[in-house]
Design a protein around this motif. Structure first.
Motif, PDB file in Angstrom:
ATOM      1  N   ALA A 126       0.847  -1.196   0.000  1.00 28.27           N
ATOM      2  CA  ALA A 126       0.000   0.000   0.000  1.00 28.27           C
ATOM      3  C   ALA A 126       0.879   1.241   0.000  1.00 28.27           C
ATOM      4  CB  ALA A 126      -0.905  -0.018   1.219  1.00 28.27           C
ATOM      5  N   SER A 127       0.383   2.301  -0.623  1.00 27.00           N
ATOM      6  CA  SER A 127       1.181   3.537  -0.659  1.00 27.00           C
ATOM      7  C   SER A 127       1.057   4.312   0.646  1.00 27.00           C
ATOM      8  CB  SER A 127       0.728   4.404  -1.839  1.00 27.00           C
ATOM      9  OG  SER A 127      -0.669   4.583  -1.775  1.00 27.00           O
ATOM     10  N   ALA A 128      -0.107   4.229   1.288  1.00 23.60           N
ATOM     11  CA  ALA A 128      -0.302   4.959   2.543  1.00 23.60           C
ATOM     12  C   ALA A 128      -0.190   3.991   3.719  1.00 23.60           C
ATOM     13  CB  ALA A 128      -1.671   5.605   2.541  1.00 23.60           C
ATOM     14  N   SER A 129       0.236   4.526   4.868  1.00 24.78           N
ATOM     15  CA  SER A 129       0.309   3.682   6.064  1.00 24.78           C
ATOM     16  C   SER A 129      -0.396   4.386   7.215  1.00 24.78           C
ATOM     17  CB  SER A 129       1.772   3.392   6.426  1.00 24.78           C
ATOM     18  OG  SER A 129       2.434   4.592   6.725  1.00 24.78           O
ATOM     19  N   GLY A 130      -0.873   3.610   8.149  1.00 28.79           N
ATOM     20  CA  GLY A 130      -1.587   4.155   9.293  1.00 28.79           C
ATOM     21  C   GLY A 130      -2.030   3.026  10.186  1.00 28.79           C
ATOM     22  N   PRO A 131      -2.518   3.377  11.386  1.00 26.09           N
ATOM     23  CA  PRO A 131      -2.835   2.327  12.361  1.00 26.09           C
ATOM     24  C   PRO A 131      -3.868   1.316  11.876  1.00 26.09           C
ATOM     25  CG  PRO A 131      -3.222   4.542  13.271  1.00 26.09           C
ATOM     26  CD  PRO A 131      -2.759   4.715  11.870  1.00 26.09           C
ATOM     27  N   SER A 132      -4.849   1.749  11.100  1.00 28.45           N
ATOM     28  CA  SER A 132      -5.884   0.806  10.649  1.00 28.45           C
ATOM     29  C   SER A 132      -5.857   0.595   9.151  1.00 28.45           C
ATOM     30  CB  SER A 132      -7.268   1.300  11.075  1.00 28.45           C
ATOM     31  OG  SER A 132      -7.386   1.217  12.470  1.00 28.45           O
ATOM     32  N   LEU A 133      -4.752   0.965   8.551  1.00 22.31           N
ATOM     33  CA  LEU A 133      -4.646   0.792   7.099  1.00 22.31           C
ATOM     34  C   LEU A 133      -3.905  -0.500   6.782  1.00 22.31           C
ATOM     35  CD1 LEU A 133      -3.743   4.396   5.895  1.00 22.31           C
ATOM     36  CD2 LEU A 133      -5.910   3.196   5.600  1.00 22.31           C
ATOM     37  N   ALA A 134      -4.398  -1.214   5.778  1.00 26.14           N
ATOM     38  CA  ALA A 134      -3.735  -2.458   5.386  1.00 26.14           C
ATOM     39  C   ALA A 134      -2.371  -2.140   4.770  1.00 26.14           C
ATOM     40  CB  ALA A 134      -4.604  -3.202   4.396  1.00 26.14           C
ATOM     41  N   ARG A 135      -1.420  -3.007   5.033  1.00 28.33           N
ATOM     42  CA  ARG A 135      -0.071  -2.770   4.495  1.00 28.33           C
ATOM     43  C   ARG A 135       0.016  -3.140   3.022  1.00 28.33           C
ATOM     44  NH1 ARG A 135       1.596  -5.030   9.627  1.00 28.33           N
ATOM     45  NH2 ARG A 135       1.908  -3.258  11.009  1.00 28.33           N
ATOM     46  N   GLN A 136      -0.916  -3.999   2.609  1.00 35.61           N
ATOM     47  CA  GLN A 136      -0.961  -4.330   1.188  1.00 35.61           C
ATOM     48  C   GLN A 136      -2.161  -3.621   0.557  1.00 35.61           C
ATOM     49  OE1 GLN A 136      -0.741  -8.433   2.469  1.00 35.61           O
ATOM     50  NE2 GLN A 136       0.553  -8.843   0.686  1.00 35.61           N
ATOM     51  N   ASP A 137      -2.053  -3.387  -0.706  1.00 33.25           N
ATOM     52  CA  ASP A 137      -3.105  -2.640  -1.398  1.00 33.25           C
ATOM     53  C   ASP A 137      -4.189  -3.600  -1.899  1.00 33.25           C
ATOM     54  OD1 ASP A 137      -4.613  -0.837  -2.680  1.00 33.25           O
ATOM     55  OD2 ASP A 137      -3.141  -0.329  -4.232  1.00 33.25           O
ATOM     56  N   PHE A 138      -5.311  -3.553  -1.217  1.00 29.16           N
ATOM     57  CA  PHE A 138      -6.422  -4.432  -1.603  1.00 29.16           C
ATOM     58  C   PHE A 138      -7.365  -3.763  -2.611  1.00 29.16           C
ATOM     59  CE2 PHE A 138      -6.245  -8.119   1.246  1.00 29.16           C
ATOM     60  CZ  PHE A 138      -5.299  -7.703   2.176  1.00 29.16           C
TER      61      PHE A 138
ATOM     62  N   LEU B 299     -12.539  -1.695   0.444  1.00 28.12           N
ATOM     63  CA  LEU B 299     -11.747  -1.699  -0.790  1.00 28.12           C
ATOM     64  C   LEU B 299     -11.676  -0.323  -1.459  1.00 28.12           C
ATOM     65  CD1 LEU B 299     -12.788  -5.149  -2.312  1.00 28.12           C
ATOM     66  CD2 LEU B 299     -10.874  -4.581  -0.801  1.00 28.12           C
ATOM     67  N   THR B 300     -12.302   0.670  -0.844  1.00 27.07           N
ATOM     68  CA  THR B 300     -12.137   2.043  -1.341  1.00 27.07           C
ATOM     69  C   THR B 300     -11.025   2.755  -0.577  1.00 27.07           C
ATOM     70  OG1 THR B 300     -14.485   2.107  -1.872  1.00 27.07           O
ATOM     71  CG2 THR B 300     -13.337   4.232  -1.788  1.00 27.07           C
ATOM     72  N   SER B 301     -11.047   2.615   0.752  1.00 27.92           N
ATOM     73  CA  SER B 301     -10.063   3.329   1.575  1.00 27.92           C
ATOM     74  C   SER B 301      -8.868   2.451   1.960  1.00 27.92           C
ATOM     75  CB  SER B 301     -10.747   3.823   2.856  1.00 27.92           C
ATOM     76  OG  SER B 301     -11.214   2.703   3.602  1.00 27.92           O
ATOM     77  N   ASN B 302      -8.932   1.175   1.695  1.00 31.22           N
ATOM     78  CA  ASN B 302      -7.914   0.195   2.099  1.00 31.22           C
ATOM     79  C   ASN B 302      -7.762   0.155   3.629  1.00 31.22           C
ATOM     80  OD1 ASN B 302      -6.215  -1.811   0.933  1.00 31.22           O
ATOM     81  ND2 ASN B 302      -4.420  -0.647   1.579  1.00 31.22           N
ATOM     82  N   ARG B 303      -8.824   0.497   4.319  1.00 32.83           N
ATOM     83  CA  ARG B 303      -8.807   0.548   5.787  1.00 32.83           C
ATOM     84  C   ARG B 303      -9.484  -0.702   6.346  1.00 32.83           C
ATOM     85  NH1 ARG B 303      -8.104   4.707   9.272  1.00 32.83           N
ATOM     86  NH2 ARG B 303      -7.905   6.129   7.517  1.00 32.83           N
ATOM     87  N   TYR B 304      -8.945  -1.171   7.476  1.00 34.52           N
ATOM     88  CA  TYR B 304      -9.567  -2.330   8.129  1.00 34.52           C
ATOM     89  C   TYR B 304     -10.854  -1.910   8.832  1.00 34.52           C
ATOM     90  CZ  TYR B 304      -5.212  -5.006   7.595  1.00 34.52           C
ATOM     91  OH  TYR B 304      -4.130  -5.675   7.090  1.00 34.52           O
ATOM     92  N   ASP B 305     -11.945  -2.601   8.533  1.00 33.24           N
ATOM     93  CA  ASP B 305     -13.181  -2.436   9.299  1.00 33.24           C
ATOM     94  C   ASP B 305     -13.194  -3.422  10.466  1.00 33.24           C
ATOM     95  OD1 ASP B 305     -14.120  -0.461   7.723  1.00 33.24           O
ATOM     96  OD2 ASP B 305     -15.527  -1.706   6.592  1.00 33.24           O
ATOM     97  N   TRP B 306     -12.346  -4.409  10.367  1.00 36.82           N
ATOM     98  CA  TRP B 306     -12.258  -5.436  11.419  1.00 36.82           C
ATOM     99  C   TRP B 306     -10.916  -6.143  11.254  1.00 36.82           C
ATOM    100  CZ3 TRP B 306     -13.197 -11.071  10.526  1.00 36.82           C
ATOM    101  CH2 TRP B 306     -13.203 -11.813  11.706  1.00 36.82           C
ATOM    102  N   TYR B 307     -10.250  -6.410  12.374  1.00 37.23           N
ATOM    103  CA  TYR B 307      -9.000  -7.167  12.298  1.00 37.23           C
ATOM    104  C   TYR B 307      -8.885  -8.007  13.579  1.00 37.23           C
ATOM    105  CZ  TYR B 307      -4.214  -8.405  11.197  1.00 37.23           C
ATOM    106  OH  TYR B 307      -3.089  -9.112  10.875  1.00 37.23           O
ATOM    107  N   LEU B 308      -8.756  -9.293  13.393  1.00 40.88           N
ATOM    108  CA  LEU B 308      -8.706 -10.203  14.551  1.00 40.88           C
ATOM    109  C   LEU B 308      -7.553 -11.197  14.390  1.00 40.88           C
ATOM    110  CD1 LEU B 308     -10.254 -11.324  17.135  1.00 40.88           C
ATOM    111  CD2 LEU B 308     -11.222 -13.000  15.555  1.00 40.88           C
ATOM    112  N   PRO B 309      -6.538 -11.112  15.241  1.00 41.23           N
ATOM    113  CA  PRO B 309      -5.516 -12.166  15.227  1.00 41.23           C
ATOM    114  C   PRO B 309      -6.064 -13.403  15.948  1.00 41.23           C
ATOM    115  CG  PRO B 309      -4.731 -10.136  16.282  1.00 41.23           C
ATOM    116  CD  PRO B 309      -6.209 -10.042  16.180  1.00 41.23           C
TER     117      PRO B 309
END
Lengths: 332, 240
Positions: B123-135, B183-193
């Motif tokens: 992904a080009s942008a990074s942030g706490p809830s942003l995916a590291r890969q571009d989806f 898939l528009t913002s590449n932001r996680y709406d949910w993330y669960l390890p």
């Protein structure tokens, strides 16, 4: 822990070792999901003798949570290596330390788990192994004519001609929440004329229904431990039925069931077991595990159609009976 | 700047770069917001990432010789582990889709082809809830607005080591993540390890079929399925 007096540590080790040996012998699993059927032995008209443990004592222990402290963390090791001999010596010492640490951890876990029995020590000391097994024999639905041998006859090792003889090694475990008891029953079945020391090993496990009580110490200890004694009898009777009776026959006839992961009630918790469901009743499920053992467990979740709502455990005074009625087993 | 100082500075910079590369923060969990999945008109795709091979790992056996010793000592278990099936994991996408529908998601699509996450660009942008890969390219590919991904990173057995010697008995292991990406913002709406371990009940060393550890393996799969489904209000096992 035992019915009459505390078992010496050596005796406990011997009993557990005997059980483990029986478990090892009784695991003739041909494939991860294709265990052999439990062999069938007895028929109507057979005479058989049940030999209680030679020291005539029931072994109780606490259930160990096998997921707690199952090892020490992974870490690297820098071996001092002034020369090859020094390097090898340090490797050997490291191996001994690791082995000792793991052994010590296992013993410590069992000691910790056994503390759950502390409130019941007076009751356990008053339990008569022979009386419990005699009651269980009466309640079990095993074909043939049974007889419980006394401790003297049991230790003599001589078999009555023309009679099946069955050696019994039950080990009872109490869950840490004290609401349930688990019986692991290892049996060695000798056909008439079988002089081998091993016989045919059979292992069954029975998990009791959870006992809903606000005070488990009172539940198990009141009235000279009547509830504990009755549950012990009930579990033993069901284990005999599973190992030798009609439940085992029905299970052996149902070999092609698909394997699945079955959830069941284990005290106030939930556990799972992979295996084939070979019998079901309203309250219980009988599973043939990947080890090829039969295991009777309390059903969890929705009650099947046609079954009444879950009943409270039988009050003291009701005779212990096998919880899986043969009619249900055979018909399911 | 003298020559020794330049060398020291270069070494310090090299060390700093090396250490910062190891210090990538793990993605923190993002709780599920039901509003996000039940938004009107939102199409949600559910896909399994490519499953890893079922295998055994020996963390702590850090040297090549240690790893060889561990592999040799556990060869029977390793061979058996590699024969274990994925079992109900393969049904997890369909189960999650059903759970999403029950949560009010209007349109849910199960994508049958596994997603190869390593094929996605960074992904080009990074942030706490942003995916590291571009989806985001997947929006057009799958025709969905959000994508629920089940990623399994480790499945099989694990046995910890200290150099040449085991420090634990083998245990069944499941490691993975579940996430929904907008898939528009590449932001996680949910993330669960998801991390599950289970020991054999009783003895573990039962070659050649290791029934105790096989039983534990199927249990970690069930426990992991439960972990994925619980946020959507579904804890049924599918078996009993």
């Amino acid at each position: 822990m035992n019915a009459k007096q505390p078992l010496p540590r050596r005796a406990v080790r011997r009993r557990v070792a005997a059980l483990l040996a029986a478990l090892a012998l009784a695991a003739p699993v041909a494939g991860a999901e294709t265990p052999e059927a439990t062999p069938r032995f007895l028929a109507d008209g057979d005479a058989w003798e049940l030999r209680p443990p030679r020291d005539d004592k029931l072994l109780f222990q606490g259930v160990v949570n096998s997921d707690d402290g199952t090892g020490r963390s992974a870490n690297g090791m820098m071996y001092p290596a002034p020369n090859l001999v020094g390097f090898l010596a340090s490797v050997v010492v490291h191996g001994l330390i690791e082995s000792g640490a793991q052994q010590s951890q296992r013993s410590s876990q069992q000691r910790q788990a056994d503390r759950v029995l502390a409130p019941y020590q007076p009751v356990l000391e008053g339990l008569s192994a022979k009386a419990v097994m005699a009651e269980a024999l009466e309640a079990a639905r095993v074909p043939g004519t049974s007889r419980l041998l006394g401790s003297e006859a049991a230790s003599s090792g001589a078999a009555t001609p023309g009679t099946w003889w069955i050696e019994s090694q039950p080990v009872f475990s109490m869950t840490q929440d004290q609401t349930a008891i688990v019986l692991d029953h290892a049996l060695q079945v000798h056909a008439p004329g079988d002089a081998s020391a091993e016989g045919t090993p059979v292992v069954v496990r029975v998990v009791s229904l959870p006992q809903p009580s606000s005070s488990m110490p009172a539940h198990w200890s009141d009235h000279q431990g009547e509830n504990l004694r009755r549950e012990t009898v009930r579990l033993l009777a069901e284990s005999l039925d599973l190992a030798l009776g009609s439940a085992a026959v029905a299970a052996a006839q149902r070999g092609a069931e698909p394997h699945k992961t079955v959830r069941y009630t284990f005290g106030s918790a939930e556990k799972m077991e992979r295996g084939q469901v070979v019998a079901e009743s309203c309250e219980r499920i009988v599973i043939r595990t990947l080890r090829g053992w039969l295991m009777s467990v309390p059903r969890r979740g929705a009650v099947p159609a046609g079954c009444p709502a879950p009943a409270l455990p039988a009050p003291a005074g009701v005779e212990g009976v096998p919880v899986v009625p043969p009619s249900v087993v055979a018909g399911s | 700047m003298t020559r020794p100082s330049r060398i020291k500075t270069a070494l310090a910079l090299f060390a700093a770069v090396l250490l910062s590369a190891c210090a990538t923060a793990p993605q923190v969990p993002v709780p599920l917001d039901v509003q996000n999945v039940s938004a009107k008109g939102a199409r949600i795709g559910v896909v399994m990432a490519t499953l890893p091979a079922v295998d055994i790992a020996y963390p702590g056996a850090n040297c090549l010789l240690c790893l060889a010793a561990a592999s040799a000592a556990n060869s029977g278990l390793a061979a058996h582990t590699r024969t274990l099936p994925y079992d109900t994991l393969t049904e997890l996408a369909a189960d999650l889709a059903e759970a999403l529908r029950k949560k009010g998601a209007a349109e849910v699509v199960v994508i049958s082809d596994p997603l190869k996450l390593t094929d996605l660009p960074s992904a080009s942008a990074s942030g706490p809830s942003l995916a590291r890969q571009d989806f985001t390219p997947l929006k057009a590919k799958y025709g969905v607005d959000k994508l629920l991904v089940v990623q399994v990173t480790q499945l099989g057995m694990v046995r910890t080591y200290s150099a040449y010697f085991p420090t634990s008995v083998p245990r069944a292991v499941f490691q993975g993540n579940g996430f929904i990406v907008d898939l528009t913002s590449n932001r996680y709406d949910w993330y669960l390890p998801v991390s599950r371990h289970k020991s054999a009940d009783g003895k573990w060393d039962e070659p050649p079929r290791f029934p105790g550890l096989s039983n534990a393996y199927f249990q970690v799969i069930e426990l992991a399925r439960e972990s994925y489904l619980r946020p959507f209000g579904d804890t049924s096992s599918g078996d009993q």
